[in-house]
Design a protein around this motif. Structure first.
Motif, PDB file in Angstrom:
ATOM      1  N   UNK A  62       0.876  -1.029  -0.125  1.00 56.13           N
ATOM      2  CA  UNK A  62      -0.077  -0.002   0.057  1.00 56.13           C
ATOM      3  C   UNK A  62       0.771   1.129  -0.158  1.00 56.13           C
ATOM      4  N   UNK A  63       2.226   1.159   0.058  1.00 54.15           N
ATOM      5  CA  UNK A  63       3.116   2.112   0.108  1.00 54.15           C
ATOM      6  C   UNK A  63       3.448   2.682  -1.277  1.00 54.15           C
ATOM      7  N   UNK A  64       3.387   4.063  -1.618  1.00 49.30           N
ATOM      8  CA  UNK A  64       3.773   4.380  -2.646  1.00 49.30           C
ATOM      9  C   UNK A  64       5.089   4.193  -3.252  1.00 49.30           C
ATOM     10  N   UNK A  65       5.752   4.032  -2.430  1.00 50.52           N
ATOM     11  CA  UNK A  65       7.342   3.600  -2.582  1.00 50.52           C
ATOM     12  C   UNK A  65       7.583   2.271  -2.907  1.00 50.52           C
ATOM     13  N   UNK A  66       6.775   1.453  -2.760  1.00 56.83           N
ATOM     14  CA  UNK A  66       6.977  -0.066  -3.098  1.00 56.83           C
ATOM     15  C   UNK A  66       7.010  -0.256  -4.429  1.00 56.83           C
ATOM     16  N   UNK A  67       8.228  -0.837  -4.726  1.00 57.35           N
ATOM     17  CA  UNK A  67       8.491  -1.089  -6.206  1.00 57.35           C
ATOM     18  C   UNK A  67       7.768  -2.366  -6.878  1.00 57.35           C
ATOM     19  N   UNK A  68       6.669  -2.107  -7.331  1.00 56.90           N
ATOM     20  CA  UNK A  68       5.577  -3.320  -7.589  1.00 56.90           C
ATOM     21  C   UNK A  68       6.309  -3.985  -8.967  1.00 56.90           C
ATOM     22  N   UNK A  69       7.020  -3.340  -9.559  1.00 60.06           N
ATOM     23  CA  UNK A  69       7.406  -3.782 -10.964  1.00 60.06           C
ATOM     24  C   UNK A  69       9.049  -4.624 -10.509  1.00 60.06           C
ATOM     25  N   UNK A  70       9.232  -4.424  -9.445  1.00 58.33           N
ATOM     26  CA  UNK A  70      10.720  -4.938  -8.929  1.00 58.33           C
ATOM     27  C   UNK A  70      11.763  -3.852  -9.098  1.00 58.33           C
ATOM     28  N   UNK A  71      12.901  -4.048  -8.867  1.00 59.43           N
ATOM     29  CA  UNK A  71      13.796  -3.079  -9.085  1.00 59.43           C
ATOM     30  C   UNK A  71      13.948  -2.382 -10.228  1.00 59.43           C
ATOM     31  N   UNK A  72      14.082  -1.303 -10.479  1.00 58.91           N
ATOM     32  CA  UNK A  72      14.281  -0.656 -11.863  1.00 58.91           C
ATOM     33  C   UNK A  72      15.840  -0.846 -12.273  1.00 58.91           C
ATOM     34  N   UNK A  73      16.046  -1.119 -13.476  1.00 54.96           N
ATOM     35  CA  UNK A  73      17.432  -1.194 -13.916  1.00 54.96           C
ATOM     36  C   UNK A  73      18.256   0.278 -13.865  1.00 54.96           C
TER      37      UNK A  73
END
Ligand code: SF4
Length: 220
Positions: free
Chosen positions: A54-65
């Motif tokens: 629910x946190x907007x900083x959760x990286x839903x798509x995984x870590x960005x390159x």
């Protein structure tokens, strides 16, 4: 959300996607590259999957390159901003070498870019060697969460995967990284800590030769 700005009064900040942040003049840009962390702080919002997601900083798509982070940066003019701050909803040094690659690339276009990292100070433990030289020429400020006046309290609060020795490790990191970074700060949270303990933290910082910052609750 990879890049964001912080809005609101200290202690009640909100996180705003950079795309919705309007004029960036004088603002700090925060970079969220990982949700991993060697700690599990009692005050962290990452304790349940639900709280994370629910946190907007959760990286839903995984870590960005690194490329994905740079592609985000490319949309903005960094010559007008305050600082770039590696912070986020996790410990940025879990990806230290990717963070360095991002900075190196940004500095090719913006050599005077001001860069800060907010860290738990356990990078030398994460990599099992002294990695502080990597900070040279890349960071202007390193801000380390001191959190507590004793090793026991630090461990109780952070539940670091490196155990009770973590407190000595972060102090050692502060001294070592000071060789390479002009501004090294250790921070404690106001109100959570009584004044007498803040005073002990101040003395610890004096001995280490770094500055103590008493910050309002809310790290991200
Ligand atoms: S160091 Fe930060 S991200 Fe890691 S557990 Fe503590 S509060 Fe959460």
């Amino acid at each position: 959300m990879i890049l964001y700005t912080v809005t609101g009064k200290p202690g009640s900040e909100g996180y705003l996607d950079i795309a919705k942040s309007g004029d960036l003049t004088g603002k700090n840009i925060y970079v969220n590259m990982t949700n991993r962390c060697p700690c599990s702080c009692v005050f962290c919002l990452r304790h349940t999957k639900e709280q994370c997601e629910s946190n907007t900083l959760w990286l839903k798509e995984g870590e960005p390159s690194v490329e994905a982070v740079l592609a985000e940066f490319e949309k903005y003019d960094l010559s007008v901003i305050g600082e770039v701050v590696f912070c986020g909803f996790g410990e940025p040094t879990e990806r230290l070498y990717d963070v360095c690659a991002v900075i190196d690339s940004l500095k090719k276009t913006y050599p005077d870019l001001k860069v800060r990292i907010n860290t738990v100070g356990l990078a030398n433990r994460i990599y099992e060697e002294d990695v502080t030289k990597e900070f040279e020429g890349r960071f202007d400020t390193v801000s380390i969460s001191l959190n507590a006046p004793t090793a026991e309290e630090f461990y109780e609060l952070t539940r670091s995967r490196y155990g009770i020795e973590s407190y000595e490790a972060i102090k050692d990191f502060a001294v070592k990284v000071k060789r390479y970074v002009p501004n090294v700060v250790m921070s404690v949270v106001d109100e959570v800590m009584p004044p007498e303990k803040i005073e002990i933290c101040r003395q610890i910082c004096e001995q280490l030769g770094v500055t103590l910052r008493v910050r309002p609750f809310e790290r991200y």
